[in-house]
Design a protein around this motif. Structure first.
Motif, PDB file in Angstrom:
ATOM      1  N   ILE A  85       0.839  -1.196   0.000  1.00  0.00           N
ATOM      2  CA  ILE A  85       0.000   0.000   0.000  1.00  0.00           C
ATOM      3  C   ILE A  85       0.876   1.249   0.000  1.00  0.00           C
ATOM      4  O   ILE A  85       0.578   2.240  -0.693  1.00  0.00           O
ATOM      5  CB  ILE A  85      -0.949  -0.019   1.211  1.00  0.00           C
ATOM      6  CG1 ILE A  85      -1.995  -1.130   1.039  1.00  0.00           C
ATOM      7  CG2 ILE A  85      -1.621   1.330   1.408  1.00  0.00           C
ATOM      8  CD1 ILE A  85      -2.763  -1.452   2.300  1.00  0.00           C
ATOM      9  N   ASP A  90      -2.448  -1.856  -5.265  1.00  0.00           N
ATOM     10  CA  ASP A  90      -3.541  -2.661  -4.738  1.00  0.00           C
ATOM     11  C   ASP A  90      -2.943  -3.942  -4.176  1.00  0.00           C
ATOM     12  O   ASP A  90      -1.900  -4.419  -4.647  1.00  0.00           O
ATOM     13  CB  ASP A  90      -4.537  -3.017  -5.841  1.00  0.00           C
ATOM     14  CG  ASP A  90      -5.343  -1.827  -6.328  1.00  0.00           C
ATOM     15  OD1 ASP A  90      -5.376  -0.800  -5.628  1.00  0.00           O
ATOM     16  OD2 ASP A  90      -5.951  -1.935  -7.411  1.00  0.00           O
ATOM     17  N   ALA A 111      -5.066   1.740   3.152  1.00  0.00           N
ATOM     18  CA  ALA A 111      -5.508   1.660   1.760  1.00  0.00           C
ATOM     19  C   ALA A 111      -6.441   2.813   1.419  1.00  0.00           C
ATOM     20  O   ALA A 111      -6.330   3.421   0.336  1.00  0.00           O
ATOM     21  CB  ALA A 111      -6.193   0.317   1.507  1.00  0.00           C
ATOM     22  N   VAL A 118      -8.009  -3.182  -1.310  1.00  0.00           N
ATOM     23  CA  VAL A 118      -7.599  -4.410  -0.633  1.00  0.00           C
ATOM     24  C   VAL A 118      -8.611  -5.501  -0.930  1.00  0.00           C
ATOM     25  O   VAL A 118      -9.828  -5.279  -0.842  1.00  0.00           O
ATOM     26  CB  VAL A 118      -7.493  -4.204   0.899  1.00  0.00           C
ATOM     27  CG1 VAL A 118      -7.161  -5.531   1.596  1.00  0.00           C
ATOM     28  CG2 VAL A 118      -6.442  -3.153   1.227  1.00  0.00           C
TER      29      VAL A 118
END
Length: 364
Positions: A85, A90, A111, A118
């Motif tokens: 992250i 991703d 995130a 995620v």
């Protein structure tokens, strides 16, 4: 067709083989790079797949890696996810999302702050087994759902895994290992959980490795190895979950769902398919339901494919669902230690039902 979606894998243990078999078949995914603590294993995987063998930091910085597939041991899930992250990637991880609720929350918060996504296994529940059972419940086949049982027994992973240490260390144990399959399936079918009550025990303090180069070596057991939980779903249904490294085998159905007018036998949620059977009031025998929903001939990586190429805002195997299941499991364990009923605070919507999708579609 557009640009291929680049995948980088961290961790090349046993489960990576199943993912690799799926990924190499997909025309719109490219395995860009792999990384592992064992450089030789990384090089061998790279040679077999055409990927590059890189160090973890180098792979996370690689401009062609769009999604990091995190297949490390559970204790490293949070560290690797947060590092990915931090590089703007991703990340899709093996179950569980993390080994502590605090780490799981940190992953999703990071995130959100970074504007990345995620995803979290298990994706087995997207196959025809769990999805057909869900479709049956949603259609009213058993009336209002009242209760469910989810049961998994085995004598322990030291019987087959050459390095089973992490299964018996903090973050391990049967619930965090196998519970994600069963609890995710229950959430798919019955909806989110609002509270949990648990009890647990430990059969013996040490285990003996039975296979591989360390055969005969004893390892310590520092977590409980038999766990039972009672879950209250927001729908009002109650589920009883038992996960154990202290039994041998059970003849019970992996999951049973009971309603006011019928019962469902649900297949092993660690597999994508299997028979879904219905017994209604007045019936004299079980009826096998034909597959009516889910990815046909599913395999590990189906959830990753959806995560990478499907609805970016609503992946079927989302981090939010992974966090909810993690909170349910930690609530069971917390309750087992405290003797209290634990409220589950996270709220999650059930992902949409997966339409019956042949492999020619989800693998293309």
């Amino acid at each position: 067709m557009g640009k291929s979606h680049g995948i980088g894998i961290v961790g090349l243990g046993v489960i990576s083989r199943a993912y690799l078999e799926t990924l190499v078949k997909h025309p719109r995914l490219t395995l860009v790079a792999v990384a592992d603590l064992d450089p030789e294993r990384a090089r061998a995987t790279a040679e077999n797949t055409g990927a590059s063998a890189l160090g973890v930091d180098e792979m996370l910085r690689h401009p062609d890696v769009d999604t990091v597939l995190n297949l490390t041991i559970p204790a490293a899930h949070a560290e690797v996810a947060l590092a990915a992250i931090g590089q703007g990637k991703d990340v899709y991880g093996e179950k569980p999302l993390a080994t502590t609720l605090a780490d799981g929350r940190s992953i999703l918060a990071a995130a959100t702050a970074a504007g990345v996504r995620v995803g979290s296994a298990p994706d087995t529940v997207l196959g025809t087994g769990t999805q057909t059972a869900r479709a049956a419940v949603d259609s009213g086949a058993i009336g209002r759902p009242v209760s469910a049982t989810a049961t998994w027994f085995a004598p322990g992973h030291e019987a087959w895994h050459p390095n089973p240490d992490f299964y018996y260390a903090p973050g391990g144990g049967p619930l965090l290992d196998m519970g994600p399959y069963y609890i995710t399936s229950l959430v798919q079918i019955l909806g989110p959980v609002v509270s949990a009550t648990g009890a647990s025990s430990r059969l013996r303090p040490r285990r003996v490795i039975a296979t591989g180069p360390r055969v005969g070596e004893e390892i310590p057991v520092t977590v409980d190895t038999h766990v039972t939980g009672i879950l209250e779903h927001a729908s009002g249904a109650l589920s009883t979950v038992t996960m154990s490294f202290d039994g041998v085998r059970t003849e019970a159905n992996p999951i049973e769902i009971h309603g006011e007018s019928g019962s469902l036998s649900v297949p092993d949620p660690n597999m994508f398919d299997g028979e879904v059977r219905l017994f209604g009031i007045g019936d004299e025998s079980w009826t096998v339901l034909p597959p009516s929903a889910g990815f046909v001939d599913g395999s590990r990586g189906a959830g990753l494919i959806d995560f990478a190429l499907g609805d970016r805002d609503a992946p079927l195997a989302s981090g939010a669902l992974g966090l909810h299941v993690l909170e349910v499991m930690t609530a069971i364990l917390d309750s087992a230690q405290s003797g209290r009923r634990i409220t589950v605070e996270s709220q999650v919507e059930r992902p949409p039902l997966v339409p019956l999708t042949p492999s020619s579609q989800w693998l293309s």
